[in-house]
Design a protein around this motif. Structure first.
Motif, PDB file in Angstrom:
ATOM      1  N   TYR A   9      -1.272 -22.346  35.748  1.00 15.05           N
ATOM      2  CA  TYR A   9      -0.783 -21.668  36.955  1.00 15.05           C
ATOM      3  C   TYR A   9      -1.009 -20.174  36.811  1.00 15.05           C
ATOM      4  CZ  TYR A   9       1.909 -25.388  39.315  1.00 15.05           C
ATOM      5  OH  TYR A   9       2.292 -26.504  40.018  1.00 15.05           O
ATOM      6  N   THR A  10      -1.324 -19.517  37.916  1.00 19.24           N
ATOM      7  CA  THR A  10      -1.312 -18.065  37.924  1.00 19.24           C
ATOM      8  C   THR A  10       0.141 -17.598  37.895  1.00 19.24           C
ATOM      9  OG1 THR A  10      -1.286 -17.966  40.343  1.00 19.24           O
ATOM     10  CG2 THR A  10      -3.448 -17.968  39.264  1.00 19.24           C
ATOM     11  N   HIS A  11       0.339 -16.331  37.629  1.00 14.89           N
ATOM     12  CA  HIS A  11       1.688 -15.779  37.634  1.00 14.89           C
ATOM     13  C   HIS A  11       2.181 -15.642  39.080  1.00 14.89           C
ATOM     14  CE1 HIS A  11       1.862 -15.030  33.326  1.00 14.89           C
ATOM     15  NE2 HIS A  11       0.586 -14.685  33.409  1.00 14.89           N
ATOM     16  N   MET A  12       3.472 -15.587  39.247  1.00 18.51           N
ATOM     17  CA  MET A  12       4.096 -15.559  40.564  1.00 18.51           C
ATOM     18  C   MET A  12       4.013 -14.169  41.189  1.00 18.51           C
ATOM     19  SD  MET A  12       5.753 -17.431  42.805  1.00 18.51           S
ATOM     20  CE  MET A  12       6.334 -18.850  41.840  1.00 18.51           C
ATOM     21  N   ASN A  13       3.667 -14.138  42.475  1.00 15.33           N
ATOM     22  CA  ASN A  13       3.862 -12.940  43.286  1.00 15.33           C
ATOM     23  C   ASN A  13       5.273 -13.044  43.849  1.00 15.33           C
ATOM     24  OD1 ASN A  13       4.090 -11.116  45.477  1.00 15.33           O
ATOM     25  ND2 ASN A  13       1.887 -11.165  45.833  1.00 15.33           N
ATOM     26  N   TYR A  14       6.212 -12.308  43.274  1.00 19.50           N
ATOM     27  CA  TYR A  14       7.616 -12.463  43.641  1.00 19.50           C
ATOM     28  C   TYR A  14       7.923 -11.939  45.041  1.00 19.50           C
ATOM     29  CZ  TYR A  14       8.239 -13.444  38.678  1.00 19.50           C
ATOM     30  OH  TYR A  14       8.146 -13.985  37.426  1.00 19.50           O
ATOM     31  N   TYR A  15       7.077 -11.075  45.573  1.00 18.02           N
ATOM     32  CA  TYR A  15       7.300 -10.567  46.923  1.00 18.02           C
ATOM     33  C   TYR A  15       6.983 -11.615  47.984  1.00 18.02           C
ATOM     34  CZ  TYR A  15       7.380  -6.116  44.447  1.00 18.02           C
ATOM     35  OH  TYR A  15       7.668  -5.096  43.576  1.00 18.02           O
ATOM     36  N   LEU A  16       6.082 -12.529  47.633  1.00 19.67           N
ATOM     37  CA  LEU A  16       5.668 -13.573  48.570  1.00 19.67           C
ATOM     38  C   LEU A  16       6.116 -14.964  48.127  1.00 19.67           C
ATOM     39  CD1 LEU A  16       1.960 -12.463  49.210  1.00 19.67           C
ATOM     40  CD2 LEU A  16       4.027 -11.698  50.397  1.00 19.67           C
ATOM     41  N   ALA A  17       6.586 -15.071  46.899  1.00 18.74           N
ATOM     42  CA  ALA A  17       6.921 -16.370  46.291  1.00 18.74           C
ATOM     43  C   ALA A  17       5.724 -17.303  46.356  1.00 18.74           C
ATOM     44  CB  ALA A  17       8.132 -17.001  46.954  1.00 18.74           C
ATOM     45  N   ARG A  18       4.597 -16.768  45.919  1.00 17.95           N
ATOM     46  CA  ARG A  18       3.371 -17.558  45.937  1.00 17.95           C
ATOM     47  C   ARG A  18       2.650 -17.417  44.598  1.00 17.95           C
ATOM     48  NH1 ARG A  18       1.933 -19.301  51.042  1.00 17.95           N
ATOM     49  NH2 ARG A  18      -0.115 -19.859  50.269  1.00 17.95           N
ATOM     50  N   ASN A  19       2.115 -18.535  44.139  1.00 16.39           N
ATOM     51  CA  ASN A  19       1.193 -18.505  43.009  1.00 16.39           C
ATOM     52  C   ASN A  19       0.180 -19.623  43.215  1.00 16.39           C
ATOM     53  OD1 ASN A  19       2.942 -20.660  42.362  1.00 16.39           O
ATOM     54  ND2 ASN A  19       2.559 -20.403  40.171  1.00 16.39           N
ATOM     55  N   HIS A  20      -0.723 -19.780  42.289  1.00 17.62           N
ATOM     56  CA  HIS A  20      -1.853 -20.682  42.495  1.00 17.62           C
ATOM     57  C   HIS A  20      -1.984 -21.647  41.331  1.00 17.62           C
ATOM     58  CE1 HIS A  20      -5.822 -22.100  43.636  1.00 17.62           C
ATOM     59  NE2 HIS A  20      -6.321 -21.685  42.498  1.00 17.62           N
ATOM     60  N   CYS A  21      -2.217 -22.904  41.658  1.00 20.06           N
ATOM     61  CA  CYS A  21      -2.473 -23.921  40.639  1.00 20.06           C
ATOM     62  C   CYS A  21      -3.967 -23.906  40.322  1.00 20.06           C
ATOM     63  CB  CYS A  21      -2.037 -25.303  41.134  1.00 20.06           C
ATOM     64  SG  CYS A  21      -2.126 -26.586  39.868  1.00 20.06           S
ATOM     65  N   ILE A  22      -4.288 -23.554  39.125  1.00 18.33           N
ATOM     66  CA  ILE A  22      -5.685 -23.361  38.728  1.00 18.33           C
ATOM     67  C   ILE A  22      -6.418 -24.702  38.667  1.00 18.33           C
ATOM     68  CG2 ILE A  22      -7.205 -22.555  36.861  1.00 18.33           C
ATOM     69  CD1 ILE A  22      -4.859 -20.612  36.127  1.00 18.33           C
ATOM     70  N   GLY A  23      -7.561 -24.762  39.346  1.00 20.77           N
ATOM     71  CA  GLY A  23      -8.444 -25.920  39.249  1.00 20.77           C
ATOM     72  C   GLY A  23      -8.133 -27.072  40.173  1.00 20.77           C
ATOM     73  N   GLN A  24      -7.040 -27.008  40.913  1.00 23.96           N
ATOM     74  CA  GLN A  24      -6.618 -28.170  41.704  1.00 23.96           C
ATOM     75  C   GLN A  24      -7.693 -28.607  42.696  1.00 23.96           C
ATOM     76  OE1 GLN A  24      -3.004 -27.688  44.032  1.00 23.96           O
ATOM     77  NE2 GLN A  24      -2.524 -29.844  43.787  1.00 23.96           N
ATOM     78  N   PHE A  25      -7.955 -29.909  42.714  1.00 29.62           N
ATOM     79  CA  PHE A  25      -8.917 -30.583  43.593  1.00 29.62           C
ATOM     80  C   PHE A  25     -10.381 -30.342  43.199  1.00 29.62           C
ATOM     81  CE2 PHE A  25      -5.350 -29.595  46.660  1.00 29.62           C
ATOM     82  CZ  PHE A  25      -4.750 -30.836  46.532  1.00 29.62           C
ATOM     83  N   GLU A  26     -10.604 -29.696  42.071  1.00 28.77           N
ATOM     84  CA  GLU A  26     -11.974 -29.481  41.607  1.00 28.77           C
ATOM     85  C   GLU A  26     -12.388 -30.599  40.658  1.00 28.77           C
ATOM     86  OE1 GLU A  26     -12.657 -25.654  39.868  1.00 28.77           O
ATOM     87  OE2 GLU A  26     -11.425 -24.617  41.359  1.00 28.77           O
ATOM     88  N   GLU A  27     -13.683 -30.902  40.642  1.00 30.24           N
ATOM     89  CA  GLU A  27     -14.211 -31.804  39.621  1.00 30.24           C
ATOM     90  C   GLU A  27     -14.115 -31.116  38.267  1.00 30.24           C
ATOM     91  OE1 GLU A  27     -18.365 -34.109  38.393  1.00 30.24           O
ATOM     92  OE2 GLU A  27     -18.241 -32.980  40.281  1.00 30.24           O
ATOM     93  N   ASP A  28     -13.614 -31.834  37.287  1.00 31.56           N
ATOM     94  CA  ASP A  28     -13.441 -31.251  35.955  1.00 31.56           C
ATOM     95  C   ASP A  28     -14.763 -31.312  35.195  1.00 31.56           C
ATOM     96  OD1 ASP A  28     -12.575 -30.265  33.573  1.00 31.56           O
ATOM     97  OD2 ASP A  28     -11.280 -31.967  33.053  1.00 31.56           O
TER      98      ASP A  28
END
Length: 305
Positions: free
Chosen positions: A132-151
């Motif tokens: 996971y990326t680190h949280m943007n606390y102002y937006l309460a958003r972060n990103h799950c790395i690699g999700q839905f990509e072919e490994d």
């Protein structure tokens, strides 16, 4: 060999849980394990039959549904292992998964929680999680790395420090829990593992991944893709997470963003999609915070217990 306590929680999914038990017993190669299954207020009590069928497994029964955190905490309290591996019942393991995670913890005492790479069970080879990326606390958003990509191994060199562990599979040493505490049960569902990671970090540890270790996840077996339950707790707990883990100034900025951007966007989406039943649920998730402290045990949603 060090003992690993594997804790999983069942709620009305006996076949799914039994598939995990089969995976742990037949696929996993690390044998110094204690398997703990918490039946978390299922409509039917499966424990008596399970005890006969799986005599080597520890079964615990809660007569009420205590949510993801509460169910796991029941198992954690009974665990005897040096390591605890919390995994969703809708997962299946790979052969060397447990050993690989243990090696990472043994080699780096700064690791508080470690998660493996996660593939979608129904689409092997497709990533769900590579950190996971680190949280943007102002937006309460972060990103799950690699999700839905072919490994294709494109993230394997990212093994190491990450923003957050994934709640479907988390290993940690028992001493980390003794310092950071158990998961906060008033989340009930969603964001509790992120909150736990924050407290583990505050206790002086890091959150890591080992992307050589792999587990398969049957996403959303218990809750479903879309439901009022999910809509309520995703929104209530998003706000709760920021309330509990940021300063008053940051929380104020987040509230402005939520008021000006998130509320209009969500309401328009509900109307556009004909999901009118979600509107009062969404508003209830927001107004819960006007009447409850951040550590309140009032869930704000009717749970069948």
């Amino acid at each position: 060999m060090k003992l690993v306590s594997i804790v999983t929680v069942n709620f009305n999914q006996p076949a799914v849980t039994e598939a995990l038990l089969k995976s742990l017993q037949e696929v996993n190669t690390y044998k110094a394990i204690e398997i703990i299954v918490v039946d978390n207020g299922s409509t039917e009590n499966y424990v008596p039959a399970w005890k006969l069928k799986y005599p080597d497994v520890v079964f615990l029964r809660s007569d009420t549904n205590e949510g993801f955190a509460g169910g796991n905490n029941i198992g954690i309290r009974q665990a005897k292992g040096d390591y605890l591996f919390l995994i969703n019942n809708d997962t299946e393991v790979t052969a060397t998964l447990i050993e690989q995670l243990m090696v990472s913890l043994d080699n780096n005492q700064r690791i508080g929680i470690i998660s493996p790479k996660i593939h979608y069970f129904d689409q092997p080879g497709m990533l769900q999680y590579a950190g996971y990326t680190h949280m943007n606390y102002y937006l309460a958003r972060n990103h799950c790395i690699g999700q839905f990509e072919e490994d294709k191994g494109q993230y394997d060199d990212r093994t190491g420090k990450t923003g957050y562990a994934h709640g479907a599979a988390m290993m940690l040493r028992k001493d980390v829990i003794e310092k950071a505490g158990l998961m906060a049960e008033n989340y009930f569902l969603y964001y509790e593992e992120l909150d736990w990671c924050e407290r583990v970090k505050k206790a002086g540890y890091e959150i890591h991944t080992n992307l050589q270790a792999l587990i398969y996840h049957k996403e959303s077996v218990s809750v479903g893709k879309r439901s009022a339950l999910k809509e309520f707790f995703m929104n209530r707990n998003r706000i709760l997470f920021i309330r509990k883990n940021t300063s008053a100034v940051t929380f104020f900025i987040f509230c402005c963003y939520f008021l000006l951007a998130v509320i209009p966007r969500n309401l328009l989406a509900y109307i556009k999609n004909g999901e009118y039943n979600f509107i009062p649920v969404f508003l209830k998730a927001i107004t819960w915070h006007f009447f409850n402290k951040s550590d309140s045990s009032n869930l704000g949603y009717p749970i069948k217990r």
